[in-house]
Scaffold this motif. Structure first.
Motif, PDB file in Angstrom:
ATOM      1  N   ALA A   1      21.270  -3.077  -8.782  1.00 47.79           N
ATOM      2  CA  ALA A   1      20.092  -3.757  -9.345  1.00 47.79           C
ATOM      3  C   ALA A   1      18.873  -2.831  -9.236  1.00 47.79           C
ATOM      4  CB  ALA A   1      19.846  -5.069  -8.605  1.00 47.79           C
ATOM      5  N   VAL A   2      18.774  -2.096  -8.129  1.00 50.31           N
ATOM      6  CA  VAL A   2      17.674  -1.143  -7.942  1.00 50.31           C
ATOM      7  C   VAL A   2      17.762  -0.030  -8.992  1.00 50.31           C
ATOM      8  CG1 VAL A   2      16.859   0.704  -6.399  1.00 50.31           C
ATOM      9  CG2 VAL A   2      17.271  -1.600  -5.491  1.00 50.31           C
ATOM     10  N   LEU A   3      18.972   0.502  -9.197  1.00 48.98           N
ATOM     11  CA  LEU A   3      19.137   1.560 -10.198  1.00 48.98           C
ATOM     12  C   LEU A   3      18.768   1.045 -11.590  1.00 48.98           C
ATOM     13  CD1 LEU A   3      22.482   3.278  -9.091  1.00 48.98           C
ATOM     14  CD2 LEU A   3      20.190   4.284  -9.070  1.00 48.98           C
ATOM     15  N   ALA A   4      19.235  -0.168 -11.911  1.00 49.09           N
ATOM     16  CA  ALA A   4      18.949  -0.711 -13.248  1.00 49.09           C
ATOM     17  C   ALA A   4      17.441  -0.862 -13.454  1.00 49.09           C
ATOM     18  CB  ALA A   4      19.654  -2.053 -13.425  1.00 49.09           C
TER      19      ALA A   4
ATOM     20  N   GLU B   1      16.076   5.881   4.103  1.00 52.46           N
ATOM     21  CA  GLU B   1      16.356   5.362   2.747  1.00 52.46           C
ATOM     22  C   GLU B   1      16.191   3.854   2.776  1.00 52.46           C
ATOM     23  OE1 GLU B   1      19.915   8.203   1.426  1.00 52.46           O
ATOM     24  OE2 GLU B   1      19.729   6.397   0.184  1.00 52.46           O
ATOM     25  N   VAL B   2      15.403   3.329   1.882  1.00 54.87           N
ATOM     26  CA  VAL B   2      15.140   1.879   1.845  1.00 54.87           C
ATOM     27  C   VAL B   2      15.437   1.353   0.447  1.00 54.87           C
ATOM     28  CG1 VAL B   2      13.442   0.071   2.256  1.00 54.87           C
ATOM     29  CG2 VAL B   2      13.187   2.255   3.412  1.00 54.87           C
ATOM     30  N   LEU B   3      16.101   0.224   0.381  1.00 53.93           N
ATOM     31  CA  LEU B   3      16.364  -0.436  -0.901  1.00 53.93           C
ATOM     32  C   LEU B   3      15.965  -1.894  -0.796  1.00 53.93           C
ATOM     33  CD1 LEU B   3      20.054   0.605  -1.691  1.00 53.93           C
ATOM     34  CD2 LEU B   3      17.987   1.524  -2.767  1.00 53.93           C
ATOM     35  N   VAL B   4      15.177  -2.369  -1.753  1.00 51.37           N
ATOM     36  CA  VAL B   4      14.856  -3.798  -1.817  1.00 51.37           C
ATOM     37  C   VAL B   4      15.209  -4.282  -3.222  1.00 51.37           C
ATOM     38  CG1 VAL B   4      12.989  -5.500  -1.774  1.00 51.37           C
ATOM     39  CG2 VAL B   4      13.063  -3.693  -0.046  1.00 51.37           C
TER      40      VAL B   4
ATOM     41  N   ARG C   1       7.698  -6.896  -3.428  1.00 49.00           N
ATOM     42  CA  ARG C   1       6.289  -7.265  -3.192  1.00 49.00           C
ATOM     43  C   ARG C   1       6.172  -8.512  -2.327  1.00 49.00           C
ATOM     44  NH1 ARG C   1       2.749  -4.175  -6.397  1.00 49.00           N
ATOM     45  NH2 ARG C   1       1.159  -4.658  -4.841  1.00 49.00           N
ATOM     46  N   THR C   2       7.132  -8.706  -1.413  1.00 45.26           N
ATOM     47  CA  THR C   2       7.014  -9.817  -0.453  1.00 45.26           C
ATOM     48  C   THR C   2       6.868  -9.265   0.965  1.00 45.26           C
ATOM     49  OG1 THR C   2       9.404  -9.946  -0.102  1.00 45.26           O
ATOM     50  CG2 THR C   2       8.500 -11.327  -1.860  1.00 45.26           C
ATOM     51  N   GLY C   3       6.763  -7.949   1.087  1.00 45.03           N
ATOM     52  CA  GLY C   3       6.599  -7.340   2.415  1.00 45.03           C
ATOM     53  C   GLY C   3       7.918  -6.939   3.060  1.00 45.03           C
ATOM     54  N   LEU C   4       9.043  -7.143   2.366  1.00 44.26           N
ATOM     55  CA  LEU C   4      10.336  -6.820   2.969  1.00 44.26           C
ATOM     56  C   LEU C   4      10.506  -5.309   3.190  1.00 44.26           C
ATOM     57  CD1 LEU C   4      13.104  -7.621   4.008  1.00 44.26           C
ATOM     58  CD2 LEU C   4      13.921  -7.751   1.645  1.00 44.26           C
TER      59      LEU C   4
ATOM     60  N   THR D   1       8.478   5.665 -10.031  1.00 44.77           N
ATOM     61  CA  THR D   1       9.056   4.391  -9.584  1.00 44.77           C
ATOM     62  C   THR D   1       8.092   3.772  -8.563  1.00 44.77           C
ATOM     63  OG1 THR D   1      10.254   5.208  -7.631  1.00 44.77           O
ATOM     64  CG2 THR D   1      11.409   5.353  -9.748  1.00 44.77           C
ATOM     65  N   PRO D   2       8.247   2.456  -8.277  1.00 43.50           N
ATOM     66  CA  PRO D   2       7.328   1.802  -7.338  1.00 43.50           C
ATOM     67  C   PRO D   2       7.345   2.421  -5.944  1.00 43.50           C
ATOM     68  CG  PRO D   2       8.746   0.175  -8.425  1.00 43.50           C
ATOM     69  CD  PRO D   2       9.228   1.523  -8.843  1.00 43.50           C
ATOM     70  N   ALA D   3       8.408   3.168  -5.634  1.00 45.66           N
ATOM     71  CA  ALA D   3       8.522   3.739  -4.293  1.00 45.66           C
ATOM     72  C   ALA D   3       7.381   4.711  -3.984  1.00 45.66           C
ATOM     73  CB  ALA D   3       9.879   4.430  -4.143  1.00 45.66           C
TER      74      ALA D   3
HETATM   75  C1  COA Z   1       9.962   0.949  -2.606  1.00 45.77           C
HETATM   76  C2  COA Z   1      10.539  -0.407  -2.230  1.00 45.77           C
HETATM   77  C3  COA Z   1      11.415  -0.245  -0.984  1.00 45.77           C
HETATM   78  C4  COA Z   1       9.354  -1.344  -1.893  1.00 45.77           C
HETATM   79  O1  COA Z   1       9.862  -2.576  -1.426  1.00 45.77           O
HETATM   80  P1  COA Z   1       8.983  -3.919  -1.404  1.00 45.77           P
HETATM   81  O2  COA Z   1       9.690  -4.906  -0.535  1.00 45.77           O
HETATM   82  O3  COA Z   1       8.645  -4.319  -2.780  1.00 45.77           O
HETATM   83  O4  COA Z   1       7.630  -3.405  -0.674  1.00 45.77           O
HETATM   84  P2  COA Z   1       6.552  -4.282   0.075  1.00 45.77           P
HETATM   85  O5  COA Z   1       6.477  -5.649  -0.519  1.00 45.77           O
HETATM   86  O6  COA Z   1       6.781  -4.200   1.549  1.00 45.77           O
HETATM   87  O7  COA Z   1       5.218  -3.484  -0.313  1.00 45.77           O
HETATM   88  C5  COA Z   1       4.383  -2.871   0.660  1.00 45.77           C
HETATM   89  C6  COA Z   1       3.214  -2.222  -0.044  1.00 45.77           C
HETATM   90  O8  COA Z   1       3.685  -1.114  -0.839  1.00 45.77           O
HETATM   91  C7  COA Z   1       2.860  -1.016  -2.019  1.00 45.77           C
HETATM   92  N1  COA Z   1       3.692  -1.259  -3.203  1.00 45.77           N
HETATM   93  C8  COA Z   1       4.984  -1.635  -3.230  1.00 45.77           C
HETATM   94  N2  COA Z   1       5.430  -1.738  -4.501  1.00 45.77           N
HETATM   95  C9  COA Z   1       4.386  -1.424  -5.287  1.00 45.77           C
HETATM   96  C10 COA Z   1       4.215  -1.363  -6.697  1.00 45.77           C
HETATM   97  N3  COA Z   1       5.192  -1.673  -7.543  1.00 45.77           N
HETATM   98  N4  COA Z   1       2.998  -0.992  -7.183  1.00 45.77           N
HETATM   99  C11 COA Z   1       1.969  -0.713  -6.334  1.00 45.77           C
HETATM  100  N5  COA Z   1       2.075  -0.773  -4.980  1.00 45.77           N
HETATM  101  C12 COA Z   1       3.272  -1.117  -4.471  1.00 45.77           C
HETATM  102  C13 COA Z   1       1.794  -2.097  -1.904  1.00 45.77           C
HETATM  103  O9  COA Z   1       0.677  -1.533  -1.218  1.00 45.77           O
HETATM  104  C14 COA Z   1       2.499  -3.120  -1.034  1.00 45.77           C
HETATM  105  O10 COA Z   1       1.606  -3.963  -0.331  1.00 45.77           O
HETATM  106  P3  COA Z   1       1.015  -5.286  -1.067  1.00 45.77           P
HETATM  107  O11 COA Z   1       2.155  -5.962  -1.765  1.00 45.77           O
HETATM  108  O12 COA Z   1       0.455  -6.065   0.069  1.00 45.77           O
HETATM  109  O13 COA Z   1       0.002  -4.788  -2.034  1.00 45.77           O
HETATM  110  C15 COA Z   1      11.355  -1.028  -3.407  1.00 45.77           C
HETATM  111  O14 COA Z   1      10.563  -0.990  -4.566  1.00 45.77           O
HETATM  112  C16 COA Z   1      12.647  -0.302  -3.644  1.00 45.77           C
HETATM  113  O15 COA Z   1      13.685  -0.647  -3.104  1.00 45.77           O
HETATM  114  N6  COA Z   1      12.635   0.746  -4.459  1.00 45.77           N
HETATM  115  C17 COA Z   1      13.815   1.587  -4.656  1.00 45.77           C
HETATM  116  C18 COA Z   1      13.743   2.720  -3.677  1.00 45.77           C
HETATM  117  C19 COA Z   1      14.854   3.721  -3.805  1.00 45.77           C
HETATM  118  O16 COA Z   1      15.234   4.315  -2.848  1.00 45.77           O
HETATM  119  N7  COA Z   1      15.388   3.980  -4.926  1.00 45.77           N
HETATM  120  C20 COA Z   1      16.412   4.998  -5.006  1.00 45.77           C
HETATM  121  C21 COA Z   1      17.103   4.877  -6.278  1.00 45.77           C
HETATM  122  S1  COA Z   1      15.913   4.671  -7.547  1.00 45.77           S
END
Ligand code: COA
Length: 338
Positions: A24-27, A88-91, A97-100, A128-130
């Motif tokens: 789902a993350v890749l997509a 490495e983190v995946l959500v 955007r829920t703080g996970l 990417t959002p990362a």
């Molecule tokens: C990066 C990732 C881990 C963020 O997870 P998340 O749970 O959405 O992050 P959080 O909710 O804890 O966000 C923390 C802060 O990061 C920033 N942030 C996160 N996503 C953001 C976005 N899309 N745009 C702007 N800021 C962002 C914000 O400051 C956010 O705080 P706020 O929501 O209070 O403003 C997630 O997008 C992910 O899994 N990406 C894929 C990562 C990866 O490794 N990919 C590899 C293959 S592509």
């Protein structure tokens, strides 16, 4: 619920659920990348080099009305190596955007800190959002590479066959599926060590001494990743003048990863780089008939290699960035924000 997770003993359902989230993350973030398969995924997530450790956590949704365990929607692991923890983190896109993500990073960072490590590094994919995520946590960008992808369907094979033979006199090429033969391991490691001293600077992990090289090949095999190597041998000295490494991972066997390509300083200027890469593609075509693409990462300053890759048909795809942070500062910042 967030908990520590050991992929070696996890149920197959949990491994499959991590795979669903990864896909789902890749997509969402890299829609052109092929989805991953379950094949050897458990081994991919658990096997490490001797002396390294990987610690993982998952975030699992509550059980549904049927009482069955909920899906795994978040996953973090940190690989402890040398003096750094590689994160490495995946959500899952449905729960972003829920703080996970921040919560998972804090868990891993606390452990890295307790283990006495100084810094955390992470590879972050451009566009990417990362990027915004890690920058919001205080990570700083250290290094940028370009990922390029070659579509094998668009390759001019007769031209490639010509490139593969366009090498100076006194060299010959050898194709080594599985890794370099044992009698060439030492020469192979010497070639890698020499080039590291001269101009290395890329992100891919490399192995410079014979034992580390053997360990690294063994680890690749255990993780379900099949290495292929083409060597350029200098006939007069028997030395390895050049080498190129491609890995076909069981988890995404239609897209292979190009690892190191090296031409030893004294042997530059004889067409070795172009010839070994072309020969590799020709060999892969018959050894891996389902292979459709090869991806490679290069330093943006490495103009010579970028030029050869362009000739072979590679197209620049994304920035691939390396970020890092001081662990104590990260833990302090995240704790203070809670
Ligand atoms: C990066 C990732 C881990 C963020 O997870 P998340 O749970 O959405 O992050 P959080 O909710 O804890 O966000 C923390 C802060 O990061 C920033 N942030 C996160 N996503 C953001 C976005 N899309 N745009 C702007 N800021 C962002 C914000 O400051 C956010 O705080 P706020 O929501 O209070 O403003 C997630 O997008 C992910 O899994 N990406 C894929 C990562 C990866 O490794 N990919 C590899 C293959 S592509």
């Amino acid at each position: 619920m967030v908990r520590e997770w050991d992929p070696r003993t996890a149920s197959s359902d949990e491994v499959a659920s991590v795979l669903d989230t990864l896909n789902a993350v890749l997509a969402a973030d890299l829609p052109q990348d092929p989805p991953w398969r379950e094949s050897s995924l458990r081994e991919y997530l658990s096997e490490v080099m001797p002396g390294e450790r990987r610690i993982s956590w998952v975030a699992q949704a509550e059980p549904g009305p049927d009482g069955l365990p909920g899906p795994i929607l978040g996953h973090v692991h940190v690989l402890l190596l040398g003096d750094i923890g590689v994160l490495e983190v995946l959500v899952h896109p449905d729960v972003r955007r829920t703080g996970l993500g921040r919560e998972l990073v804090l868990l891993a960072a606390r452990r890295v800190y307790q283990e006495g490590f100084q810094s955390i590094g992470v590879e972050v994919v451009g566009d990417t959002p990362a990027i915004a995520f890690y920058e919001s946590l205080g990570f700083a960008r250290e290094y940028v590479e370009t990922r390029s992808v070659l579509d094998l369907g668009a390759v001019d094979w007769p031209a490639l066959a010509e490139m593969a033979t366009g090498i100076g006199a006194g060299y010959h090429l050898e194709f080594c599926p599985g890794g370099p033969p044992d009698d060439l391991i030492e020469a192979y490691a010497r070639a890698k060590a020499e080039v590291r001293d001269v101009d290395d600077g890329e992100l891919r992990p490399s192995s410079y001494d014979p034992q580390r090289l053997r360990d690294s090949l063994d680890t690749l095999h255990r993780r379900g990743m099949k290495p292929y190597i083409v060597l350029a041998l200098h006939e007069h000295s028997g030395e390895v003048a050049g080498l190129t490494e491609v890995v076909v991972p069981a988890q995404h066997p239609t897209r292979a990863d190009q690892y190191d390509t090296i031409v030893v300083q004294d042997h530059r200027g004889y067409g070795i780089d172009r010839a070994i890469k072309a020969r590799m593609l020709l060999e892969l075509r018959s050894a891996e008939p389902t292979l459709a693409e090869v991806q490679t990462w290069n330093a943006q300053a490495n103009e010579a290699m970028l030029k050869v890759n362009a000739e072979l048909g590679y197209r620049p795809d994304r920035e691939w960035c390396e970020y890092s942070v001081d662990v104590a500062e990260l833990v302090h910042r995240l704790d203070a924000a809670r």
